[in-house]
Design a protein around this motif. Sequence first.
Motif, PDB file in Angstrom:
ATOM      1  N   LEU A  60       0.862  -1.182   0.000  1.00 16.72           N
ATOM      2  CA  LEU A  60       0.000   0.000   0.000  1.00 16.72           C
ATOM      3  C   LEU A  60       0.897   1.231   0.000  1.00 16.72           C
ATOM      4  O   LEU A  60       1.883   1.290   0.738  1.00 16.72           O
ATOM      5  N   ILE A  61       0.561   2.183  -0.848  1.00 17.60           N
ATOM      6  CA  ILE A  61       1.279   3.448  -0.899  1.00 17.60           C
ATOM      7  C   ILE A  61       0.257   4.545  -0.633  1.00 17.60           C
ATOM      8  O   ILE A  61      -0.763   4.632  -1.317  1.00 17.60           O
ATOM      9  N   PHE A  62       0.528   5.360   0.374  1.00 14.25           N
ATOM     10  CA  PHE A  62      -0.314   6.502   0.690  1.00 14.25           C
ATOM     11  C   PHE A  62       0.411   7.759   0.243  1.00 14.25           C
ATOM     12  O   PHE A  62       1.538   8.009   0.666  1.00 14.25           O
ATOM     13  N   ARG A  63      -0.233   8.537  -0.616  1.00 15.06           N
ATOM     14  CA  ARG A  63       0.344   9.815  -1.031  1.00 15.06           C
ATOM     15  C   ARG A  63      -0.367  10.917  -0.250  1.00 15.06           C
ATOM     16  O   ARG A  63      -1.519  11.223  -0.507  1.00 15.06           O
ATOM     17  N   THR A  64       0.342  11.497   0.672  1.00 16.06           N
ATOM     18  CA  THR A  64      -0.250  12.564   1.462  1.00 16.06           C
ATOM     19  C   THR A  64       0.036  13.907   0.819  1.00 16.06           C
ATOM     20  O   THR A  64       0.977  14.051   0.039  1.00 16.06           O
ATOM     21  N   SER A  65      -0.785  14.853   1.154  1.00 19.55           N
ATOM     22  CA  SER A  65      -0.577  16.212   0.697  1.00 19.55           C
ATOM     23  C   SER A  65       0.080  16.987   1.834  1.00 19.55           C
ATOM     24  O   SER A  65       0.660  16.394   2.738  1.00 19.55           O
ATOM     25  N   ASP A  92      -4.444  -5.027  -1.934  1.00 21.06           N
ATOM     26  CA  ASP A  92      -2.990  -5.034  -2.038  1.00 21.06           C
ATOM     27  C   ASP A  92      -2.583  -4.464  -3.386  1.00 21.06           C
ATOM     28  O   ASP A  92      -3.183  -4.765  -4.409  1.00 21.06           O
ATOM     29  N   GLY A  93      -1.571  -3.633  -3.373  1.00 23.07           N
ATOM     30  CA  GLY A  93      -1.101  -3.019  -4.604  1.00 23.07           C
ATOM     31  C   GLY A  93      -1.752  -1.687  -4.891  1.00 23.07           C
ATOM     32  O   GLY A  93      -1.516  -1.092  -5.929  1.00 23.07           O
ATOM     33  N   ASP A  94      -2.578  -1.183  -3.968  1.00 24.99           N
ATOM     34  CA  ASP A  94      -3.231   0.102  -4.181  1.00 24.99           C
ATOM     35  C   ASP A  94      -2.295   1.263  -3.892  1.00 24.99           C
ATOM     36  O   ASP A  94      -1.428   1.189  -3.036  1.00 24.99           O
ATOM     37  N   VAL A  95      -2.508   2.338  -4.623  1.00 21.24           N
ATOM     38  CA  VAL A  95      -1.893   3.624  -4.333  1.00 21.24           C
ATOM     39  C   VAL A  95      -3.048   4.539  -3.976  1.00 21.24           C
ATOM     40  O   VAL A  95      -3.994   4.679  -4.736  1.00 21.24           O
TER      41      VAL A  95
END
Length: 163
Positions: free
Chosen positions: A67-72, A127-130
Motif C-alpha cells: 500500500l502506498i499513501f500519497r499525502t498532501s 494489495d497493490g493500491d496507491v
Amino acid sequence: VNVDGMQELLVLLKRYAITPIFFSSDYVFSGKVTPYEETDIPSPQTIYGNQKLTIETFIQNHFDNFLIFRTSKLMSKTNHPKNILYPIIKNLKEGKISNCFEDQFLNPVFVEDIAEMAATIMSVAKDGDVVITMGAGSISAIPAKLVQLSAPASAQKQLWAAA
C-alpha cells in the motif's frame, strides 16, 4: 538516506514476506493540476518528489502486495512551529502582517488524522493500491483570509459578511 536506506529496509521486508505500507507525497506530481487522482501520471519537479517516486517504483517492482499513501501538505491541530499555519497564527496574535501565497492550492490533512485514515483505508484497500490521502477540500484561501483578519475589527466584520 531517503532512497538507499529505504530500499535496504524494503529488501528486509521482502525477505521476511512483510507487506510494505509506504507514506509518499503529492510531490511526485508536477504541481500544475490539482486535486490529484490516484491514476494521475507522476512527474516530480523536486529532489524530494523524485526520491519518493523512486521508492514507490521500487515497491511496485519488487512486491505483489503493498500500500502506498500519497499525502498532501500536512498540518497540525497543535501550536507547533512546523505547522504550516503556525507563522500566520503567531503573527495574528502579535498584531503583525503575514505574507501569503495566492497562487498555490493545497489539500492539507491533519497529521493527527493520518493514522486513523490509514487504518480505515487499509481495511478496504486492495494489495497493490496507491491511495491519495488529502483533506476534504482545498484551503488555498485560508492563509489569505487569516491575513485579512489581522485588519482592524471594523474591517473584519465586513470580511466575515462577504465570506
